[in-house]
Motif scaffolding. Structure first.
Motif, mmCIF file in Angstrom:
data_model
loop_
_atom_site.group_PDB
_atom_site.id
_atom_site.type_symbol
_atom_site.label_atom_id
_atom_site.label_comp_id
_atom_site.label_asym_id
_atom_site.label_seq_id
_atom_site.Cartn_x
_atom_site.Cartn_y
_atom_site.Cartn_z
ATOM 1 N N PHE A 548 44.410 -11.888 59.347
ATOM 2 C CA PHE A 548 43.002 -11.935 58.727
ATOM 3 C C PHE A 548 43.021 -12.709 57.771
ATOM 4 N N LEU A 549 42.530 -11.554 56.326
ATOM 5 C CA LEU A 549 42.831 -12.151 54.710
ATOM 6 C C LEU A 549 43.028 -12.923 54.675
ATOM 7 N N LYS A 550 44.006 -13.429 55.107
ATOM 8 C CA LYS A 550 44.491 -14.852 54.344
ATOM 9 C C LYS A 550 43.555 -15.679 54.775
ATOM 10 N N HIS A 551 42.698 -15.898 55.627
ATOM 11 C CA HIS A 551 41.777 -16.746 56.511
ATOM 12 C C HIS A 551 40.990 -17.146 56.745
ATOM 13 N N VAL A 552 39.996 -15.857 56.197
ATOM 14 C CA VAL A 552 38.974 -15.957 56.708
ATOM 15 C C VAL A 552 37.906 -16.429 55.171
ATOM 16 N N PRO A 553 37.187 -17.329 56.266
ATOM 17 C CA PRO A 553 36.041 -18.543 55.122
ATOM 18 C C PRO A 553 35.533 -17.990 54.406
ATOM 19 N N ALA A 554 35.282 -18.745 52.827
ATOM 20 C CA ALA A 554 34.450 -18.334 52.643
ATOM 21 C C ALA A 554 32.720 -19.185 52.625
ATOM 22 N N ALA A 555 32.619 -19.809 52.998
ATOM 23 C CA ALA A 555 31.489 -20.547 53.261
ATOM 24 C C ALA A 555 31.401 -21.271 54.827
ATOM 25 N N TRP A 556 30.915 -21.278 55.673
ATOM 26 C CA TRP A 556 30.321 -21.235 57.165
ATOM 27 C C TRP A 556 29.160 -22.293 57.298
ATOM 28 N N ASP A 557 29.470 -23.074 58.729
ATOM 29 C CA ASP A 557 28.971 -24.292 59.012
ATOM 30 C C ASP A 557 27.527 -23.442 60.344
ATOM 31 N N GLU A 558 27.642 -22.704 60.489
ATOM 32 C CA GLU A 558 26.388 -21.865 60.966
ATOM 33 C C GLU A 558 26.846 -20.366 61.148
ATOM 34 N N THR A 559 25.227 -19.620 61.416
ATOM 35 C CA THR A 559 25.040 -18.416 61.648
ATOM 36 C C THR A 559 24.619 -17.949 62.159
ATOM 37 N N ARG A 560 24.331 -17.636 63.661
ATOM 38 C CA ARG A 560 23.940 -16.796 63.640
ATOM 39 C C ARG A 560 23.344 -14.719 64.450
ATOM 40 N N PHE A 561 22.143 -15.113 64.405
ATOM 41 C CA PHE A 561 21.686 -13.825 64.415
ATOM 42 C C PHE A 561 22.615 -12.931 66.311
ATOM 43 N N VAL A 562 23.367 -12.237 66.580
ATOM 44 C CA VAL A 562 23.610 -11.470 68.000
ATOM 45 C C VAL A 562 23.029 -10.478 68.818
ATOM 46 N N ASP A 563 23.470 -9.848 67.237
ATOM 47 C CA ASP A 563 22.516 -8.648 68.304
ATOM 48 C C ASP A 563 22.151 -7.738 66.747
ATOM 49 N N GLY A 564 21.666 -6.533 67.290
ATOM 50 C CA GLY A 564 21.129 -5.490 65.967
ATOM 51 C C GLY A 564 19.558 -5.218 65.787
ATOM 52 N N PRO A 566 18.007 -2.626 62.020
ATOM 53 C CA PRO A 566 18.140 -2.344 60.956
ATOM 54 C C PRO A 566 17.964 -0.647 60.964
ATOM 55 N N GLY A 567 19.130 -0.651 60.396
ATOM 56 C CA GLY A 567 19.332 1.436 59.591
ATOM 57 C C GLY A 567 20.341 1.513 61.087
ATOM 58 N N LYS A 568 20.471 0.419 62.171
ATOM 59 C CA LYS A 568 21.718 1.210 63.432
ATOM 60 C C LYS A 568 22.794 0.409 63.475
ATOM 61 N N PHE A 569 22.296 -0.760 63.691
ATOM 62 C CA PHE A 569 23.912 -1.567 64.076
ATOM 63 C C PHE A 569 23.471 -3.172 63.619
ATOM 64 N N ALA A 570 24.629 -4.173 63.695
ATOM 65 C CA ALA A 570 24.377 -5.444 62.975
ATOM 66 C C ALA A 570 25.949 -6.157 63.900
ATOM 67 N N VAL A 571 25.549 -6.899 64.719
ATOM 68 C CA VAL A 571 25.931 -8.428 65.308
ATOM 69 C C VAL A 571 25.477 -10.156 64.466
ATOM 70 N N LEU A 572 26.531 -10.093 64.173
ATOM 71 C CA LEU A 572 26.308 -11.437 63.386
ATOM 72 C C LEU A 572 27.031 -12.341 64.212
ATOM 73 N N ALA A 573 27.219 -13.466 64.114
ATOM 74 C CA ALA A 573 28.606 -14.569 64.593
ATOM 75 C C ALA A 573 28.566 -15.666 63.492
ATOM 76 N N ARG A 574 29.482 -16.316 62.842
ATOM 77 C CA ARG A 574 29.606 -17.287 62.104
ATOM 78 C C ARG A 574 30.407 -18.790 62.357
ATOM 79 N N ARG A 575 30.052 -19.835 61.996
ATOM 80 C CA ARG A 575 30.717 -20.500 62.687
ATOM 81 C C ARG A 575 32.342 -21.179 61.205
ATOM 82 N N SER A 576 33.118 -21.808 61.689
ATOM 83 C CA SER A 576 33.429 -22.718 60.500
ATOM 84 C C SER A 576 34.924 -23.211 61.393
ATOM 85 N N GLY A 577 34.044 -24.501 60.842
ATOM 86 C CA GLY A 577 34.762 -26.317 62.128
ATOM 87 C C GLY A 577 34.753 -25.570 62.876
ATOM 88 N N GLN A 578 35.539 -25.604 64.504
ATOM 89 C CA GLN A 578 35.744 -25.160 65.742
ATOM 90 C C GLN A 578 35.431 -24.015 65.538
#
Ligand code: CA
Length: 647
Positions: A548-564, A566-578
């Motif tokens: 995972f450490l070797k493959h995790v991207p540092a820049a993203w094609d897309e970012t989405r809020f999923v759930d959360g 503030p102060g309790k929990f956070a769920v985000l999704a980010r896309r790199s390529g496909q």
């Protein structure tokens, strides 16, 4: 970055302006009403009929007169903005910005003009002023009357402005203060100096609003929110005179015409518009072209856990090798390299690192006379002759970029210093990371070699304070919803050691799980990610973590809020390529059983990294059902990561 279609309609509204001018978002849901009453301007914002901002003041006080009273309506123009641009280092790569624009022009009694420009997209309102004069060439803006009046039931997630000249070596304000969480609007700041942008507001049951500022160049100051009235009116405030050790004006001096920064209000029924907004870059333009391609990437960074004692050649070579082993693009060599390693050895180290495909980022102190932080190299970047000499050398030895620390505040002089460093650095192919620094306001697009900034209580505080380490999970559920939505954030995540120290039996204790740490590599967005990994992690972590450490991207094609929340929990999704990466953390005291729905992963086989009882991470493979429903269990201080395996 062209305006594809601008349809402008001009009509006179001289006598009828007493009635409000209204501009709506393309989808019609957001309405901004601009009103001139007895010579003064107010605006208000509604979404689906609900008030998000109640009537709030507009206007400026200047050396050429007041633009806050005795105004006379002149003309109103409307336009549609439809623009596509790319952000190669952002949370979204391809941006399509669509907004309706209203420009309302007013004159003051001496015939000078104030234009109020309002842009409304389906998730953001952006407001700026343009001052012009038929006879005058310059202006001093003494203060703004701009304010933000929230409805009474609103609560705030907000971080205070620190008093200038306080803190370690007088380095504050350094924009590294704790958040007040879910406090009623009208709650004063602990410092009495108001609050720092951005600030998040929850409007009871009907939505969220994020206040921020963008488009600040050397032509203006960085503003903040003054302390609110008990009724919840937050006035815009200029810097404190004591910033920059009292040196320089706290007002704005500019030529005319003057376009001010944009103040932005991102709003919606959920946190999705806030997480996904691009308003900070939508309303600004590049101020120069990139002199080369500035590549995002991951970096090793000895200073976080090994501290100043690691500022020696053998330790830095160890971290070059760690970067090479992980396939990371960079190593960050922090303070004191000039004295402890020396320039000749650094030049050789840079060449040797490049031979291993590792670019070198070097730390600098920019403070000049603004504070007492003693770390070297100093006096290399705060004056133009020294800066250009230094950058010629940096380019000649092949350095990739700079981390510049300890700025003096938000006065116009400091904004000009940021701009001058960025502009000169681009001439020498160097990218920039600012620390001890203000919120970057649109800089990802304005200055193409700007990569990231701190402007947050970053991971160094885990090393400095157990109390902060105890808050690590809490912060992971605040930063993605407040600080990070408007700009890259160099938090420096990802520590897999049990303590925040070189030796596992010393230092502050980590309260979070390995899955939490791995999740923050996705949760926190920065095109330069300085990870707190150390060489022992290679032997101690299982193969799936290293993978995972070797493959995790540092820049993203897309970012989405999923759930959360503030102060309790956070769920985000980010896309790199496909490939989607979905990251979650839990700051609450109880284990959280979450069911989220993420249709983009429906029917896909994904890897899940999750908590196991010894606080280490385990992995399982899951196939997501056709409804995109995903069940996650996250322990307190824990996390989860779902991602599509690399092809
Ligand atoms: Ca710092």
């Amino acid at each position: 970055m062209k305006l594809l279609s601008v349809a402008a309609v001009l009509f006179l509204a001289l006598s009828s302006f007493a009635r409000a001018q209204e501009v709506r978002s393309p989808d019609g849901a957001i309405a901004v009403l601009l009103r001139l009453e007895t010579g003064s301007l107010t605006y208000e914002i509604r979404r689906s009929g609900e008030p998000f901002l109640e009537p709030s003041p507009l206007g400026l006080e200047t050396s050429i007169g007041s633009f806050a009273r005795d105004l006379i309506a002149a003309a109103v123009t409307t336009a549609q903005v439809d623009e596509r641009y790319t952000l190669p280092q952002g949370k979204v790569r391809d941006v399509h910005y669509r907004a309706n624009e209203l420009t309302a022009r007013f004159t003051n009694p001496t015939g000078d003009e104030l234009a109020v420009i309002v842009r409304v997209s389906d998730r953001d309102v952006a407001l700026a002023y343009r001052l012009s004069s038929p006879t005058k060439t310059r202006v001093v803006v003494e203060r703004e009357r701009t304010g933000f009046q929230f409805p009474k039931s609103t609560t705030a997630f907000i971080t205070q402005q620190a008093p200038a000249g306080t803190g370690w070596m007088g380095t504050k304000p350094s924009y590294e203060e704790a958040y007040l969480v879910d406090v009623p609007v009208g709650t004063p700041s602990p410092s009495g100096l108001g609050f720092t942008f951005p600030a998040l507001f929850r409007l009871g049951g009907h939505g969220w609003a994020l206040l921020s500022e963008t488009g600040v160049s050397g032509n203006y100051v960085g503003s903040r929110l003054g302390d609110p009235t008990p009724e919840g009116l937050y006035p815009l405030a200029f810097p404190e005179p004591a910033e920059n050790a009292g040196r320089g004006e706290a007002t704005v001096s500019a030529g005319l015409p003057l376009l001010t920064p944009w103040r932005t209000i991102t709003l919606g029924a959920t946190l999705a518009p806030i997480v996904e907004t691009t308003v900070a870059t939508d309303v600004v333009q590049p101020l120069y072209d990139a002199s080369r391609e500035y590549r995002p990437g991951r970096a090793t960074w000895s200073w976080l856990l090994w501290q100043d004692e690691s500022m020696n050649e053998p330790d830095q070579r160890t971290f070059v090798d760690l970067a090479a082993t992980l396939g990371y693009e960079y190593i960050l060599i922090d303070a004191l390299w000039d004295v402890n390693i020396g320039r000749e050895k650094i030049a050789r180290l840079v060449a040797d690192a490049r031979a291993k495909n590792v670019g070198v980022l070097l730390w600098y102190n920019s403070n000049g006379s603004s504070n007492d932080a003693p770390q070297t190299p100093r006096h290399c970047l705060d004056s133009a002759p020294a800066r250009r000499r230094e950058m010629v050398w940096l380019q000649s030895i092949g350095v990739a970029g700079l981390k510049v620390d300890f700025f003096g505040g938000d006065k116009q002089a400091t904004m000009k210093l940021y701009e001058d460093i960025l502009t000169d650095a681009n001439a020498h192919g160097l990218m920039l990371n600012f620390h001890g620094a203000t919120l970057p306001r649109g800089w990802e697009r304005m200055y193409p070699n700007f990569m990231t900034s701190e402007a947050v209580t970053a991971s160094e505080n885990l090393v400095f304070s157990q109390a902060f380490a105890d808050q690590e999970a809490l912060n992971s559920t605040l930063f993605p919803f407040v600080r990070n939505p408007v700009a890259a954030m160099d938090y420096g995540p990802l520590v897999l050691n049990p303590t925040f120290h070189r030796e596992p039996t010393k230092g502050n204790t980590r309260r979070t799980t390995d899955a939490f740490q791995l999740a923050t590599a996705v949760l926190y967005q920065s095109p330069l990610q300085h990870f707190g990994l150390t060489p022992n992690n290679l032997a101690e972590q299982p193969a799936f973590v290293l993978d995972f450490l070797k493959h995790v991207p540092a820049a993203w094609d897309e970012t989405r809020f999923v759930d959360g929340y503030p102060g309790k929990f956070a769920v985000l999704a980010r896309r790199s390529g496909q490939r989607w990466y979905l990251a979650a953390t839990n700051a609450e005291a109880a284990t959280k059983d979450l069911t989220i729905i993420f249709p983009a992963l429906a029917g896909k086989t994904v890897t899940l990294l999750h908590d196991v009882p010894d606080r280490r991470a385990a992995t399982t493979t899951r196939t997501i059902g056709p409804d995109g429903r995903i069940a996650l269990t996250i322990v307190p201080g824990g996390g989860a990561l779902l991602f599509q395996p690399p092809q």
